[in-house]
Design a protein around this motif. Structure first.
Motif, PDB file in Angstrom:
ATOM      1  N   SER A   1       0.729   9.517  -8.075  1.00 61.62           N
ATOM      2  CA  SER A   1       1.700   9.371  -7.066  1.00 61.62           C
ATOM      3  C   SER A   1       1.334  10.647  -6.077  1.00 61.62           C
ATOM      4  O   SER A   1       2.117  11.574  -5.936  1.00 61.62           O
TER       5      SER A   1
ATOM      6  N   GLN B   1       0.661  13.142  -2.877  1.00 63.57           N
ATOM      7  CA  GLN B   1       1.046  13.516  -1.781  1.00 63.57           C
ATOM      8  C   GLN B   1       0.263  14.655  -1.077  1.00 63.57           C
ATOM      9  O   GLN B   1      -0.256  15.228  -1.740  1.00 63.57           O
TER      10      GLN B   1
ATOM     11  N   SER C   1       7.999   1.918  -6.579  1.00 61.14           N
ATOM     12  CA  SER C   1       8.754   2.340  -5.404  1.00 61.14           C
ATOM     13  C   SER C   1       7.801   3.059  -4.270  1.00 61.14           C
ATOM     14  O   SER C   1       8.234   3.054  -3.389  1.00 61.14           O
ATOM     15  N   GLU C   2       6.603   3.379  -4.947  1.00 61.41           N
ATOM     16  CA  GLU C   2       5.476   4.249  -3.894  1.00 61.41           C
ATOM     17  C   GLU C   2       4.464   3.136  -3.447  1.00 61.41           C
ATOM     18  O   GLU C   2       3.883   3.563  -2.553  1.00 61.41           O
TER      19      GLU C   2
ATOM     20  N   GLN D   1       4.392   0.905  -1.149  1.00 56.02           N
ATOM     21  CA  GLN D   1       4.481   0.910   0.504  1.00 56.02           C
ATOM     22  C   GLN D   1       4.324   2.298   0.901  1.00 56.02           C
ATOM     23  O   GLN D   1       4.438   2.320   2.245  1.00 56.02           O
ATOM     24  N   SER D   2       4.225   3.377   0.307  1.00 50.32           N
ATOM     25  CA  SER D   2       4.414   4.764   1.080  1.00 50.32           C
ATOM     26  C   SER D   2       3.225   4.949   1.560  1.00 50.32           C
ATOM     27  O   SER D   2       2.145   4.450   1.596  1.00 50.32           O
ATOM     28  N   LYS D   3       3.280   5.886   2.624  1.00 53.97           N
ATOM     29  CA  LYS D   3       2.201   6.121   3.732  1.00 53.97           C
ATOM     30  C   LYS D   3       1.188   6.920   2.747  1.00 53.97           C
ATOM     31  O   LYS D   3      -0.127   6.605   2.964  1.00 53.97           O
ATOM     32  N   ASP D   4       1.377   7.904   1.876  1.00 57.93           N
ATOM     33  CA  ASP D   4       0.705   8.535   0.980  1.00 57.93           C
ATOM     34  C   ASP D   4      -0.199   7.428   0.204  1.00 57.93           C
ATOM     35  O   ASP D   4      -1.521   7.553  -0.018  1.00 57.93           O
TER      36      ASP D   4
ATOM     37  N   GLN E   1      -0.903   4.255   0.633  1.00 53.28           N
ATOM     38  CA  GLN E   1      -1.715   3.405   1.425  1.00 53.28           C
ATOM     39  C   GLN E   1      -2.763   4.199   1.869  1.00 53.28           C
ATOM     40  O   GLN E   1      -4.082   3.576   1.940  1.00 53.28           O
TER      41      GLN E   1
ATOM     42  N   SER F   1       9.889   6.608 -11.165  1.00 54.45           N
ATOM     43  CA  SER F   1       9.601   7.290 -10.156  1.00 54.45           C
ATOM     44  C   SER F   1       8.306   8.202 -10.379  1.00 54.45           C
ATOM     45  O   SER F   1       8.134   8.434 -11.618  1.00 54.45           O
TER      46      SER F   1
END
Length: 209
Positions: free
Chosen positions: A136, A138, A160-161, A163-166, A168, A184
């Motif tokens: 995860s 960041q 849930s992550e 597609q997050s910018k971090d 990807q 999460s």
């Protein structure tokens, strides 16, 4: 390395030293289990962006890692847990992680969680980790340094992550696809899926060694 980059590295003073807090567990410490140290298995050093620092890994992670015959450790960087606060941002915390890594017996696996993944990514550019696991992630730099020695890299993210910018950005930087888990980013230390997540990471490490 460009001249400008060399000058920045050469002229940047080392971060102020701090007395770092550690937690660790060796296979021999598991009195309720007949586990022997596996000399072929790399030690594991963990860090998290959570304020608890090293203590976050004690309830589940360290015992489960040691149960596979590995030396298991976690560290609190500056401002976390029992480690005093000191000046410095990502670079200083990555420095703390490198300093912790060199105290671990044998070449170690670096596991970073949340902001700890950013510290681990930077640290792997300075320390020859046997593997790098980013959970995860960041605040990881868009172009993290190339890991010394070319260790295998694993990206682990919550469903849930994905597609997050971090997530990807990290996947693109290392050219890897993520391993996903339900829940999460805060579910990695407890909850129904935490043990399965950790077992998946340990299984990946075993295949890479």
């Amino acid at each position: 390395m460009s001249l400008a980059a060399w000058v920045r590295r050469a002229r940047t003073p080392a971060p102020a030293p701090v007395a770092r807090e550690y937690a660790y567990l060796e296979p021999a410490d598991l009195f309720d289990m007949e586990i022997k140290d596996d000399p072929e298995a790399s030690p594991v050093l963990c860090c998290t962006g959570d304020a608890a620092g090293a203590a976050a890994f004690q309830a589940l992670w360290l015992k489960r890692i040691a149960g596979t015959g590995r030396y298991a450790a976690s560290v609190s960087v500056r401002g976390q847990g029992g480690t005093p606060a000191a000046d410095g941002g990502l670079e200083a915390r990555a420095h703390d992680l490198v300093q912790a890594a060199v105290t671990v017996p044998r070449q170690t696996v670096l596991i970073g969680h949340k902001e700890g993944a950013a510290w681990a990514a930077i640290a792997a550019g300075r320390y020859p980790a046997s593997a790098l696991v980013l959970v995860s992630p960041q605040q990881v730099p868009k172009q993290p340094p190339t890991p010394v020695g070319g260790p295998p890299v694993l990206l682990v993210v919550a469903e849930s992550e994905t597609q997050s910018k971090d997530a990807q950005a990290v996947a693109d930087a290392y050219g890897i696809a993520p391993l996903t888990f339900a829940g999460s980013p805060d579910d990695v230390f407890k909850g129904a899926g935490a043990e399965g997540l950790l077992d998946a990471i340990l299984s990946w490490l075993a295949r890479k060694e």
